[in-house]
Design an enzyme around this catalytic site. Structure first.
Site, PDB file in Angstrom:
ATOM      1  N   LYS A 194      45.419  40.943  29.638  1.00 30.90           N
ATOM      2  CA  LYS A 194      44.700  40.126  30.622  1.00 30.90           C
ATOM      3  C   LYS A 194      44.250  41.076  31.731  1.00 30.90           C
ATOM      4  CE  LYS A 194      43.253  36.139  32.210  1.00 30.90           C
ATOM      5  NZ  LYS A 194      42.131  35.397  31.560  1.00 30.90           N
ATOM      6  N   ASP A 227      43.064  35.004  26.499  1.00 31.02           N
ATOM      7  CA  ASP A 227      42.469  33.669  26.341  1.00 31.02           C
ATOM      8  C   ASP A 227      41.404  33.688  25.241  1.00 31.02           C
ATOM      9  OD1 ASP A 227      40.959  35.314  27.995  1.00 31.02           O
ATOM     10  OD2 ASP A 227      40.372  33.711  29.382  1.00 31.02           O
TER      11      ASP A 227
END
Ligand code: IPM
Ligand code: MG
Length: 372
Positions: A194, A227
Site C-alpha cells: 500500500k 486494494d
C-alpha cells in the site's frame, strides 16, 4: 534402514483433531508402503492447551516443536475462549509458535482442481487453471509491531494502537523466498503493498525492486496496491503466479484466494523458517481453514487441506517430494470420482464425511501403488 522423521502433531481446537486423524491414516499408509518411520508425538495447542495448562502454547510444547523435523498443526480457536485474557487466547499460542520458531515465510498455494472449478463462486472459465502461490510474511508487520495496546486517555475515552513496521532484512528474506519459488514456476512475482499511503510499504516496494534488479533479473517483477490486487484476483485470477506480501495483507488475500478454489477447506499452507547451515529449517504445516467451531465434532469437516498441508511437509521438510505428489494425485482422483465433503458439495455428487473422504484417499493411494 528406513529413515526416521520426527513429527509433532498439534491438532488444536474445533475440527483440528478430526482432520488430523485423517492425516495420521495417510502417515500410517506411508510407513507401510515406503521406507520411512514417523516418530510422532502429539501435544496440545490453542484453546485445548489453555484449558489443560492455562497457556495456549507451553514452553514444553515449544521445545518439542523446535526439536521436530516438521510440525503438523490442525487449527486453533473457538467461541468458548472469547473471554480468555487477550495474551492467552488460542490465537496467541499460534502467533507465539510462529514467532519463536522464526517462521517468517508462509506459503499458501491456491490452485483449482479441475473437478472443483464449478464449486467456485466465480464462473468456471475464470478460475480454470488457476495456480497462485501467496507468500505471506508471517513474523512481522502489524501483527507484532510496537507500540501496541489500548490506553485510556485523560478525558476517559480510549485509544487503540498497532504499528505496521518492516525492516529491510525482513523484506529481503521474504522476497527471496518468493523469487526462488517463481523460478520453479512461471517466473513471475507480484509484490503487493500500500505504497500510496504507507511509508513501510514504500520501503517494501523499494527493497523488493532492488533485490529483483540485482539478483533476480530473470524473474518478471510487478507491484500492485493491495486494494487493486483484491479486485484483480476476482477479475483475472489466472494472471497471478507468485504473490509476495505483508502479514496482514497476506492474511486477507489468502482467504480471498481460497474462495476462488471453491472452498477454504481445500487450502494448505507451509510456514517456514530460515535454513540453518545443514539446510534444516523450522516448519509448521497447517490448513488455512481454521477451527470451524460450527461444524466441530460432526464428522463433516473437509480433511483435504490438512492432507495437502502434510504433502507440503513431505516436499519442503522431509525430502519426500514423490510422496507429496502421490497425495496430491490421490486428492485429484477422489475429487474426479465425485466424492465431496459438505463444503465443496455440488449437485449430482456424493456427500461424504471426514472419515470417508480420508478412507477414499487411502484407497486411491493403494490403487496408484498397484498400478505402479
Ligand atoms: C491465519 C489465521 C491467523 C492469522 C489467526 C488465527 C491468528 O487467520 O492463519 O490466517 O491471522 O494469521
Ligand atoms: Mg487468516
Amino acid at each position: 534402514m528406513p529413515e526416521t522423521k520426527k513429527m509433532l502433531i498439534l491438532a488444536g481446537d474445533g475440527i483440528g483433531p478430526e482432520v488430523m486423524g485423517e492425516v495420521r491414516r495417510v502417515m500410517d499408509w506411508l510407513e507401510k508402503s515406503r521406507s520411512v518411520i514417523f516418530e510422532v508425538e502429539e501435544d496440545k495447542v490453542g484453546g485445548a492447551a489453555f484449558d489443560a495448562h492455562g497457556d495456549p502454547l507451553t514452553d514444553d510444547t515449544l521445545a518439542k516443536a523446535k526439536a521436530a523435523d516438521a510440525v503438523l498443526l490442525g487449527a486453533v480457536g473457538g467461541p468458548q475462549w472469547d473471554d480468555a485474557p487477550f495474551d492467552k487466547r488460542p490465537e496467541a499460542g499460534l502467533l507465539r509458535l510462529r514467532k519463536e520458531l522464526g517462521l517468517f515465510a508462509n506459503l499458501r498455494p491456491a490452485l483449482v482442481f479441475e473437478a472443483l472449478a464449478e464449486a467456485s463462486t466465480l464462473r468456471a472459465e475464470v478460475v480454470a487453471g488457476l495456480d497462485i502461490m501467496i507468500v505471506r510474511e508471517l513474523t512481522g508487520g502489524i501483527y507484532f509491531g510496537d507500540p501496541r495496546g489500548v490506553e485510556t486517555l485523560a478525558d476517559g475515552s480510549r485509544r487503540g494502537v498497532n504499528t505496521e513496521v518492516y525492516s529491510t532484512t525482513e523484506i529481503q528474506r521474504l522476497a527471496r523466498v518468493g523469487f526462488d519459488l517463481a523460478r520453479r514456476r512461471k517466473g513471475r512475482v507480484c509484490s503487493v503493498d500500500k505504497a500510496n499511503v504507507l511509508e513501510s510499504s514504500i520501503l517494501w516496494r523499494e527493497e523488493v525492486q532492488k533485490l529483483g534488479d540485482s539478483e533476480y533479473p530473470d524473474v518478471e517483477l510487478s507491484h500492485m496496491y493491495v486494494d487493486n490486487c483484491a479486485m484483480q484476483m476476482i477479475r483475472n485470477p489466472s494472471d497471478f503466479d507468485v504473490i509476495i506480501t505483508t502479514n496482514l495483507f497476506g492474511d486477507i488475500l489468502s482467504d480471498e484466494a481460497s474462495m476462488l478454489t471453491g472452498s477454504l477447506g481445500m487450502l494448505p499452507s507451509a510456514c517456514l523458517g530460515a535454513p540453518d547451515g545443514a539446510g534444516r529449517r523450522a516448519a509448521v504445516y497447517e490448513p488455512v481453514h481454521g477451527s470451524a467451531p460450527d461444524i466441530a465434532g460432526m464428522g463433516m469437516a473437509n480433511p483435504l487441506a490438512a492432507l495437502l498441508s502434510f504433502a507440503m511437509a513431505l516436499r519442503y521438510s522431509l525430502d519426500m517430494a514423490g510422496e507429496a505428489e502421490l497425495i496430491e494425485r490421490a486428492t485429484e482422483k477422489v475429487l474426479d470420482g465425485g466424492l465431496r465433503t459438505a463444503d465443496i458439495m455440488q449437485p449430482g455428487k456424493a456427500k461424504v464425511s471426514t472419515s470417508v473422504m480420508g478412507e477414499s484417499i487411502i484407497r486411491a493411494l493403494d490403487k496408484d501403488e498397484q498400478a505402479a
